[in-house]
Write a protein that holds these residues in place. Structure first.
Motif, PDB file in Angstrom:
ATOM      1  N   SER B  83     -31.460  -0.224  60.621  1.00 57.15           N
ATOM      2  CA  SER B  83     -32.194  -1.108  59.724  1.00 57.15           C
ATOM      3  C   SER B  83     -31.495  -2.458  59.687  1.00 57.15           C
ATOM      4  O   SER B  83     -30.290  -2.535  59.911  1.00 57.15           O
ATOM      5  CB  SER B  83     -32.162  -0.564  58.280  1.00 57.15           C
ATOM      6  N   SER B  84     -32.252  -3.482  59.356  1.00 57.70           N
ATOM      7  CA  SER B  84     -31.719  -4.756  58.880  1.00 57.70           C
ATOM      8  C   SER B  84     -30.520  -5.293  59.650  1.00 57.70           C
ATOM      9  O   SER B  84     -30.581  -5.507  60.857  1.00 57.70           O
ATOM     10  CB  SER B  84     -31.353  -4.591  57.395  1.00 57.70           C
ATOM     11  N   ALA B  85     -29.397  -5.481  58.930  1.00 61.57           N
ATOM     12  CA  ALA B  85     -28.191  -6.045  59.527  1.00 61.57           C
ATOM     13  C   ALA B  85     -27.719  -5.211  60.716  1.00 61.57           C
ATOM     14  O   ALA B  85     -27.115  -5.735  61.656  1.00 61.57           O
ATOM     15  CB  ALA B  85     -27.089  -6.126  58.482  1.00 61.57           C
ATOM     16  N   ASN B 110     -37.546  -0.690  58.443  1.00 65.12           N
ATOM     17  CA  ASN B 110     -37.562  -2.133  58.165  1.00 65.12           C
ATOM     18  C   ASN B 110     -36.923  -2.513  56.833  1.00 65.12           C
ATOM     19  O   ASN B 110     -37.216  -1.913  55.796  1.00 65.12           O
ATOM     20  CB  ASN B 110     -39.005  -2.654  58.189  1.00 65.12           C
ATOM     21  N   ARG B 111     -36.095  -3.537  56.904  1.00 66.35           N
ATOM     22  CA  ARG B 111     -35.391  -4.031  55.719  1.00 66.35           C
ATOM     23  C   ARG B 111     -35.091  -5.505  55.897  1.00 66.35           C
ATOM     24  O   ARG B 111     -34.918  -5.979  57.020  1.00 66.35           O
ATOM     25  CB  ARG B 111     -34.093  -3.237  55.535  1.00 66.35           C
ATOM     26  N   ALA B 112     -34.984  -6.192  54.788  1.00 65.97           N
ATOM     27  CA  ALA B 112     -34.700  -7.626  54.797  1.00 65.97           C
ATOM     28  C   ALA B 112     -33.325  -7.913  55.383  1.00 65.97           C
ATOM     29  O   ALA B 112     -32.463  -7.049  55.423  1.00 65.97           O
ATOM     30  CB  ALA B 112     -34.760  -8.169  53.371  1.00 65.97           C
ATOM     31  N   LEU B 113     -33.169  -9.157  55.825  1.00 63.06           N
ATOM     32  CA  LEU B 113     -31.871  -9.619  56.308  1.00 63.06           C
ATOM     33  C   LEU B 113     -31.218 -10.510  55.250  1.00 63.06           C
ATOM     34  O   LEU B 113     -31.904 -11.221  54.524  1.00 63.06           O
ATOM     35  CB  LEU B 113     -32.046 -10.432  57.599  1.00 63.06           C
ATOM     36  N   SER B 114     -29.910 -10.499  55.221  1.00 64.59           N
ATOM     37  CA  SER B 114     -29.158 -11.392  54.330  1.00 64.59           C
ATOM     38  C   SER B 114     -29.207 -12.808  54.883  1.00 64.59           C
ATOM     39  O   SER B 114     -29.433 -12.984  56.073  1.00 64.59           O
ATOM     40  CB  SER B 114     -27.704 -10.947  54.259  1.00 64.59           C
ATOM     41  N   SER B 124     -38.229  -8.751  58.465  1.00 62.67           N
ATOM     42  CA  SER B 124     -37.446  -9.788  59.143  1.00 62.67           C
ATOM     43  C   SER B 124     -36.520  -9.209  60.209  1.00 62.67           C
ATOM     44  O   SER B 124     -36.165  -9.905  61.161  1.00 62.67           O
ATOM     45  CB  SER B 124     -36.669 -10.656  58.149  1.00 62.67           C
ATOM     46  N   ASP B 125     -36.132  -7.931  60.062  1.00 60.64           N
ATOM     47  CA  ASP B 125     -35.259  -7.345  61.093  1.00 60.64           C
ATOM     48  C   ASP B 125     -35.998  -7.134  62.415  1.00 60.64           C
ATOM     49  O   ASP B 125     -35.611  -7.674  63.448  1.00 60.64           O
ATOM     50  CB  ASP B 125     -34.589  -6.050  60.596  1.00 60.64           C
ATOM     51  N   GLY B 359     -38.115  -8.786  50.818  1.00 61.52           N
ATOM     52  CA  GLY B 359     -37.035  -8.106  50.091  1.00 61.52           C
ATOM     53  C   GLY B 359     -37.514  -6.930  49.266  1.00 61.52           C
ATOM     54  O   GLY B 359     -36.921  -6.596  48.248  1.00 61.52           O
TER      55      GLY B 359
END
Lengths: 318, 395
Positions: B83-85, B110-114, B124-125, B359
């Motif tokens: 996921s994400s990062a 799927n998850r948001a990025l910092s 966004s990932d 988010g």
């Protein structure tokens, strides 16, 4: 953990073994990487699969549609030779366990990296692979700078060396820091076999490779490699220049088997480290009048300190 | 049809079940929210001897994908989840996996990025990885996450494709919500996925191969072009696998699914979990006499441009929902592609873009209603207030 090797090493035996790294690769004349790889592969008693970090060795041996490698070989990126090799080894273990490979398949896995891909950007993936206990040998071909990208300093670069990112100048005398002691860092992972070697002492290096490949777990050998471009030395001196590095005890030859350290070569007469430094243009500024020459004293003191510590460690049976 | 079972599972549990049934030879992974549960559950299957998989617990996602690459090149089936990062850390290796034509399958939750740090769902990932040469399938719910995973290897390993596949589904909304999931019987799933025939395995020691050579100006272009051919081959493979799967389960998949779109005047296109919300809203508005329709995009890579143009051309106005932005561009990544696909259509709608759900912010039914009414107003007046806008922004 380590099992004894069965075949003794002899020139007679080695002369009958096929070359696994073909000639015609694009490494510089006088680069020791190919010599190291040939020694490592020739020492192996089992079929070997290799992964290679991005660097001189990789780019010069695998320009499509050619390959100098006569063994299964993969390059995937700069910082992950250990992780890539651990994936290969994991697949080997899995397929063998499932009966998808013959039960008697006995292959070995070797990862090759330079000092950049090992001491620096690849240290994390190396550490992870060592901790997980994959049966694989990691060979660091340490020429003491990022040579492939134009001789930038690495954490393996010796004190005082002038590189393109630690140049000697009017106020700075080259690299300000001592090199990272990678063998100790690796040894702290408590893996079965860790060694430091030099290809000018081929028998010592190849014996270490045999022991490393016999280890039932991860093993690591740090090998000093000449880069005449970065060292500003003579290509014809590629092998000879390594001798004073070892005889000065800048690059001690030792092994750590199941935690116990043995120095495998003790020079009869320890030579001043300047014997090694003076052969290299990257240290030329240190031989000029003050202030830079003070670095030579500091260099010698550090070499002496490290060597004494190694002797104490050996004598204590640690 | 072989009898499967119905279970109440989270998306992650459903994915882990698919992985158990597929029983990859190697899984290399690093846990990251919200995909963690996939590898946790899978670890238990390994610990209980339910799979013969060698599970490599790497120290990072970069090494996870690196180990997947080594393992796949060695010659066996390989899966991972992230996921994400974690996907961002893999980014360099995503290109290597596809460039080496390794059929790795990855659950991408799927998850948001910092920054700012946010652990919840948005796209966004995977949208950041859209050009990495991976096939991207998006699942709307736990069932689709499971189904996509089972179909993925048939696509990835097709000789005309040989590309890695991401099975994307929304973090938390799908990964952690319990839903009714229809599982295949183990033997049926195993039979569907079939045995693996390795192509140029490194472990074939008698035939040494070189993977990942240096490719200079004389060949690099040709190899990149071959990846394009692989993506082209994926179009057919995706539909073929869907057809095979439909015969087995009755659940049919295409590049996308439509809802009351044929006679619609206004439409909305979205991916993943928001598609279900929009179907509800469409049904409501239909009752009020508004001719609304929806399209749920399942396959983002390879992008089904011609098929979308054919399906959407008759609309007056189409709203494209993006759950990620492309900062500095004029609209989100899905919007760009959809609008580009429509540009040459003989008949095309006005296309507007709304960024939503960043988010992990839920898209409520009410917000869906307002959205479609806004689209209807554009259709009625011919005036577009804002072609690219954020929904749900508090004043």
């Amino acid at each position: 953990m380590t099992t004894a090797t069965t075949t003794p090493l002899s020139l007679k035996e080695l002369s009958k073994k096929p070359e696994q790294l073909a000639g015609g690769h694009r490494l510089c004349a006088g680069c020791m990487h190919s010599v190291i790889v040939r020694q490592v592969l020739m020492a192996a008693e089992q079929p070997v699969l290799a992964s290679c970090a991005t660097g001189c060795l990789e780019v010069a041996t695998s320009i499509h549609p050619y390959s100098a490698w006569r063994i299964p070989w993969i390059h995937s990126a700069f910082e992950n030779a250990a992780a890539t090799a651990s994936g290969m080894e994991a697949m080997f273990v899995s397929l063998k366990k499932q009966g998808k490979l013959p039960a008697d398949a006995d292959y070995r896995f070797i990862a090759f990296g330079g000092d950049g891909g090992t001491y620096d950007i690849g240290l994390q993936s190396l550490s992870g692979a060592l901790e997980r206990g994959h049966r694989m040998l990691y060979v660091c071909c340490d020429n003491g700078a990022y040579m492939n990208t134009g001789i930038q300093r690495s954490s393996a670069t010796p004190l005082g060396a002038s590189t393109t990112t630690s140049p000697a100048g009017k106020v700075l005398p080259g690299k300000l820091q001592w090199r990272k002691d990678l063998a100790r860092i690796v040894a702290a992972h408590n893996i079965p076999y860790v060694a430091q070697a030099s290809p000018h002492n081929w028998l010592d290096l190849m014996k270490k490779v045999r022991k490393a490949l016999a280890a039932d777990g991860p093993s690591f050998i740090n090998v000093l490699s000449t880069c005449h471009r970065g060292w500003r030395s003579k290509p014809s001196q590629a092998v000879a220049i390594l001798r004073p590095a070892v005889d000065s005890c800048y690059w001690p030859l030792f092994e750590i088997e199941d935690g116990k350290l043995t120095i495998t070569y003790k020079p009869k007469a320890k030579v001043p480290v300047t014997e090694w430094l003076k052969l290299q243009g990257r240290f030329a500024h240190l031989f000029k009048p003050a202030p830079n020459e003070a670095m030579l004293t500091a260099f010698q003191e550090r070499v002496d300190f490290e060597w004494e510590r190694l002797l104490r460690q050996e004598s204590c049976g640690l | 049809m072989p009898k499967g079972k119905v279970a109440g599972l989270t998306g992650n549990e459903a994915m882990a079940e698919a992985m158990r049934q597929i029983a990859p030879d190697v899984v290399a992974a690093y846990p990251i929210t919200p995909s963690t549960q996939v590898v946790e559950n899978f670890s238990q299957f390994v610990a209980d001897g339910k799979v013969p998989t060698n599970f490599v617990t790497t120290e990072s996602e970069h090494s996870a994908m690196s180990a997947c690459i080594g393992a796949a090149a060695a010659g066996g089936r390989v899966m991972t989840a992230t996921s994400s990062a974690g996907l961002a850390l893999m980014w360099e290796m995503l290109y290597v996996a596809s460039g080496l034509r390794l059929p790795i399958v990855m659950a991408t939750v799927n998850r948001a990025l910092s920054a700012p740090l946010n652990i919840h769902g948005d796209h966004s990932d995977s949208m950041g990885a859209r050009d990495s040469g991976w096939i991207q399938l998006y699942g709307e719910n736990a069932q689709e996450a499971y189904d996509n995973a089972l179909m993925a290897f048939g696509i990835a390993e097709d000789p005309a494709v040989r590309l890695p596949v991401m099975c994307c589904y929304d973090g938390f909304t799908i990964s952690h919500a319990i839903e009714r999931v229809e599982l295949l019987a183990d033997d049926a799933a195993k039979k569907f996925v079939g045995a693996y025939k390795p192509l140029l395995p490194m472990l074939d020691i008698k035939h040494p191969v070189t993977y990942g050579a240096v490719d200079l100006q004389d060949y690099y272009t040709e190899h990149k072009r071959q990846q394009v051919e692989g993506m082209a081959g994926a179009r057919g493979a995706i539909l073929r696998e869907a057809e095979r799967y439909a015969k087995l389960t009755g659940r049919s998949y295409g590049h996308f699914a439509t809802h009351r779109l044929e006679d619609a005047e206004v439409g909305v296109l979205s991916l993943s979990s928001s598609a279900g919300t929009m179907r509800e809203v469409i049904d409501e508005l239909r009752e009020q006499g508004i001719r609304a329709g929806g399209l749920k995009l399942r396959v983002f890579r390879p992008f089904p441009a011609a098929e979308l143009a054919a399906a959407l051309g008759h609309l007056k106005v189409l709203a494209v929902l993006d759950r990620a932005d492309s900062f500095g561009a004029f609209g989100g990544p899905v919007f760009h592609e959809v609008r580009s696909a429509l540009y040459d259509a003989p008949q095309r709608p006005r296309v507007v873009n709304y960024i939503y759900g960043l988010g992990g912010r839920d898209l409520s039914l009410e917000e869906g209603r307002q959205l479609l009414r806004r689209v209807k107003t554009i259709a009625d007046t011919g005036k577009v207030d804002s072609q690219y806008d954020y929904l749900q922004v508090r004043a």
